[in-house]
Structure formats: C-alpha cells, structure tokens
Design an enzyme around this catalytic site. Structure first.
Site, short mmCIF file in Angstrom:
data_model
loop_
_atom_site.label_atom_id
_atom_site.label_comp_id
_atom_site.label_asym_id
_atom_site.label_seq_id
_atom_site.Cartn_x
_atom_site.Cartn_y
_atom_site.Cartn_z
N GLN A 114 0.38 -3.50 -10.27
CA GLN A 114 -0.29 -2.15 -10.06
C GLN A 114 0.73 -0.96 -9.89
O GLN A 114 0.33 0.29 -10.02
CB GLN A 114 -1.12 -2.29 -8.92
N HIS A 131 0.75 -12.15 -8.00
CA HIS A 131 -0.41 -11.18 -7.54
C HIS A 131 -1.35 -10.93 -8.82
O HIS A 131 -1.14 -9.88 -9.64
CB HIS A 131 0.25 -9.81 -6.95
N ASN A 144 -1.39 -14.15 -4.27
CA ASN A 144 -2.36 -13.05 -3.62
C ASN A 144 -3.84 -13.82 -3.86
O ASN A 144 -4.34 -13.93 -4.95
CB ASN A 144 -2.27 -11.76 -4.36
N GLU A 145 -4.59 -13.71 -2.89
CA GLU A 145 -5.99 -14.03 -2.79
C GLU A 145 -6.29 -15.10 -3.92
O GLU A 145 -7.03 -14.62 -4.69
CB GLU A 145 -6.95 -12.74 -3.28
C1 BGC Z 1 -6.07 -6.74 -4.04
C2 BGC Z 1 -5.30 -5.55 -4.50
C3 BGC Z 1 -6.50 -4.38 -4.60
C4 BGC Z 1 -7.07 -4.34 -3.37
C5 BGC Z 1 -8.02 -3.15 -3.23
C6 BGC Z 1 -7.14 -6.58 -3.28
O1 BGC Z 1 -8.26 -7.60 -3.32
O2 BGC Z 1 -5.00 -7.88 -3.72
O3 BGC Z 1 -4.65 -5.58 -5.47
O4 BGC Z 1 -5.90 -3.32 -5.17
O5 BGC Z 1 -7.81 -5.37 -2.97
O6 BGC Z 1 -8.91 -3.25 -4.41
#
Ligand code: BGC
Length: 456
Positions: A60, A154, A198-199
């Site tokens: 990002q 990520h 990440n998530e």
């Molecule tokens: C993610 C980010 C995203 C943010 C806002 C999260 O789910 O890890 O990459 O930009 O939310 O949407």
C-alpha cells in the site's frame, strides 16, 4: 457497485466492512468539531512500556511491487481495483523520512511489512540486496528508538506463488516457511516483534459480509464469486492455477495458512534474535439484536475461532478492529438508517475497539497488541474524536484486566486502499500524489501527545 460476477467490491470481498445503504456519512463541521472538543475522559496512564505506533503495509505504500500477485490483478482488465497502486507513497525510497515523521510525532513503534515478492522474486531465487534493504529499515528504527513490528505477508504474495496456485498447493506452507527462514536469518537480530500474516482470517470475514448476508441470509461464497477474476489473472500469467489470498476459498486457504503460520513462526524462532511472534485476527464488535445471539456465537466460532487458537499458542494476539456489526438471527445487518458512517461507509463506532479487546481477552491468555485501528475521513477532527474515544474504550478494557501492550494506528500515510484506490484517507499524514510530499495532520500530533504522556 460494478457487477459482482466480474469485479468485486472491496469490502464485500476484502474485509467485509459495514453496509452502505441506510446510513449517513458522519456529519462534518460542527458535529465533528464538538466531538473533537469534548474533554478526554479521565483515565490515567497506560501500562509501563506500552508501545505507541503506526501501522503500514508494503504493497500500500512502497510503490511498484511489480513482482507481486496483486500487481497482476491491479493491471488486468477488468480489475477489482479501480486505481493502480503505481508509485503508492514511494516509501520504498522514502522509508527513512517515514520513520523520522513517525518518531517526530512522539510514536515509538512502527508496524510495516516485508514484501515477499521483493525478497523472492522468482521461486527459490532470493535477493540479498532486498533483504539488506529491509535490514537497513530495521537498523534505522533502532537508531530512532522505534520498535519495529514486522509483518511477513500483508495480503500480497509473489506472482510466481499465485501462478502455481498459492494456498491451493500442498507445499505452499513449506515455501512460505522457507521465505520466513531467510528473513529471520538475515535480520532476526533486529526484529522487535513479528507476525507471519496480516489478517489471515480476511476471507472468513468476507464470507460474513453484512452486505451479502443482508441480501441473501447466506455466507458469501468468495471463491466462486472471484473465479471469473482469477481466470483473467490466470490468462495474464499463462497459468490456469492463478490464486491470490484475498480471492481464495477459506476452506482451503485457512488450514494451509495455519500450517504456514506454525512453520514460519518456528523458523523465525530458530533464527537469531529473541522476539515475540504472534498472530493477527481481524475482529468485529459483533452485537446481537432481535435474538441474534446464536448467530454471533456462530460467527465468532467460524470467523475468529481457529485463528484465536493459533494466537493462543503463539506469543501474542494482534487485534484489528474498526467497527461493529449488528447481528440478527439471519446474520449481520447493514447499519440502521441514520447511523453515522465513516468515509468507507462503515459505522462510525469508536467503542468497537474496547469491546473487541474485552472479547479477545476472554479468549486468549497471551498478551494483546492492537495492530490496527483507525478511520478514513476527510475531516481530521473526526479522526481525533474517533481515536480519542477508541483509546478511552481500550483503556477501560485494560483497567478491567485485558493484558494489552501496545496500539498501532492504521495508518501512517494516506495510501493505496485496495479496491478503493486512493479515495480513502486513513493517514496521520497526507501524501501529495505527484511529489510524495508528506504533510502532517493535527491527528498525528494528537496521537503523538498521548504517546509521549503514555496517557489520554
Ligand atoms: C488491512 C489494511 C487496510 C485497512 C483499512 C485492514 O483490513 O489490514 O490493509 O488498509 O484494513 O481498510
């Protein structure tokens, strides 16, 4: 919204935020000014040694991650991403400036991701120069007195990994662990804390998207909906098997990634350094309405359960929380008409953070870090009000016994927001899209002040 069979909506596909219809974008101007002017709730100090940081992600912010799977997806036609990431914030070159800005505000920790596609641009071909690049970032963090919190993956993976079927292939966890091992051996002595993914529950979150469930009452079948898109990407890379995490079938991806997490964690632990390796879980503030208690329990089991278990056997849980979901007997609902919404059209509900932390603390015994929380808004007074109220809720959860060790605000810079392109502004700093000049917003000083005082 573009037809779902060709191009999928960001939040119904990527992270399933709150619904759109029926709500009202949060009032700007007077209401926001009044909210921001309210005195901070009395609350005292955060625990000693608390980490105050901002979070970011390579894809990002770095720009030109041309060897990544998502570069294929963002440059294909049609693409689920309305704008290309392109140069992003040029953080690949401007990382020193980013660390200086972060430190200058008073923050003492930085969450960023190491991009697998740069480290291993072709299968089995590792770039020492790129490993050195990230090592320099870690060194700069230490020099600035900033604790580096590293995410190994990520959302973006190498193009070659997607072309061979990503998590659909049985050896995928071993390939990920091999990458983790290289990272750990090259820079583990400098890592402050780390997570493999990440998530990783994002596809499960998407399955429970309020937009979809409000319409059909059924969890969304992400993989079938994304199949036409994956075909376009497959054609582009000349492989029938193209698969990318955000568009994958959780029934296959989740078990593979759990194995990958465990292997990667073991690899990092075996290398130099002695740092905690945790697991991040995206958690909504799920509130039962009209007898939705069973549905809340089902969502928690299906969407968070497995990853909370993984976090529970790791060194910490990373909580990412933004909003709440009202859940009836048929599943999540869109916010009620008139509910205040943020720019992303999620319900404006800063109390979500404290509620989610209390829930999380009841599920795991390991320490908790808030690895993401924030708001997209054009009115920085809203960001201040949201952050202040979210932190007040967090403090209340800590006072009630939750073992929380740090807070990473999403995000440092206005950046490329997946299928919202450059439309969203989550940053503490804005970024000029032609010169990449960063400009601080009042919220940066606000959060930095809290960090310096370690108190609201
Ligand atoms: C993610 C980010 C995203 C943010 C806002 C999260 O789910 O890890 O990459 O930009 O939310 O949407």
């Amino acid at each position: 919204m573009t037809p779902m069979n060709t191009v999928l909506d960001r939040r119904s596909l990527l992270a399933a935020g709150a619904g759109i219809a029926g709500g009202a974008v949060l009032a700007t101007g007077d209401a926001a000014a009044a909210a921001a002017a309210r005195p901070a709730p009395a609350g005292g100090r955060f625990p000693k040694g608390f980490l105050w940081g901002a979070a970011s992600a390579g894809y990002q912010t770095e720009g030109n991650n041309v060897a990544a799977d998502l570069w294929v997806v963002e440059t294909m036609k049609p693409s689920p991403f309305p704008q290309k990431s392109g140069d992003a914030c040029d953080s690949y070159h401007r990382w020193q400036e980013d660390i200086d800005l972060l430190r200058g505000t008073g923050l003492n920790a930085f969450r960023f991701s190491i991009e697998w596609s740069r480290i291993e641009p072709e299968e089995g071909q590792f770039s020492i120069a790129e490993l050195d690049h990230y090592r320099r970032i870690l060194e700069a963090c230490h020099k600035a007195g900033v604790t580096p919190n590293v995410t190994l993956n990520h959302f973006a993976s190498p193009r070659w990994f997607a072309a061979r079927g990503a998590w659909n292939k049985p050896d995928a966890p071993d390939l990920f662990a091999r990458y983790a091992d290289r990272v750990g051996r090259h820079m583990g002595d400098l890592i402050g804390m780390a997570v493999p993914f990440n998530e990783p529950n994002a596809p499960l979150v998407v399955k429970w998207s309020p937009d979809m469930m409000a319409a059909t009452g059924q969890p969304m079948d992400v993989a079938s909906m994304a199949a036409p898109l994956m075909k376009i990407a497959a054609k582009k890379v000349g492989s029938d098997e193209f698969s990318s995490f955000l568009f994958s079938d959780p029934a296959i991806a989740v078990p593979a990634m759990i194995r990958a997490h465990d292997l990667a964690r073991a690899a990092l632990k075996a290398g130099p350094g002695d740092y905690p390796v945790g697991a991040i879980v995206s958690i909504g503030d799920d509130q039962a309405v009209d007898g939705g208690e069973d549905k809340v329990a089902q969502k928690r089991r299906e969407v968070y359960g497995q990853w909370l278990e993984v976090a529970g056997r790791s060194d910490f849980l990373g909580v990412q929380a933004y909003t709440r979901y009202l859940i009836g007997p048929n599943g999540p609902r869109k916010p009620a008409a008139g509910s205040p919404l943020t720019k992303t059209k999620w319900e404006y509900y800063p109390a979500a953070l404290g509620h989610v932390v209390s829930y999380a603390a009841s599920q795991v015994k390991v320490p908790i870090y808030i690895t993401e929380n924030g708001i997209s808004t054009d009115d920085d007074r809203q960001r201040i009000a949201y952050t202040r109220d979210a932190l007040a809720g967090l403090k209340a959860a800590i006072d009630a016994g939750a073992d929380v060790r740090g807070y990473f605000h999403w995000t440092l810079l206005d950046n490329w927001e997946w299928n919202e392109g450059y439309k969203q502004n989550f940053g503490l700093f804005s970024v000029d899209r032609s010169t990449f000049k960063r400009t601080s917003k009042p919220s940066a000083a606000f959060l930095g002040g809290i960090a310096r005082r370690n108190a609201l």
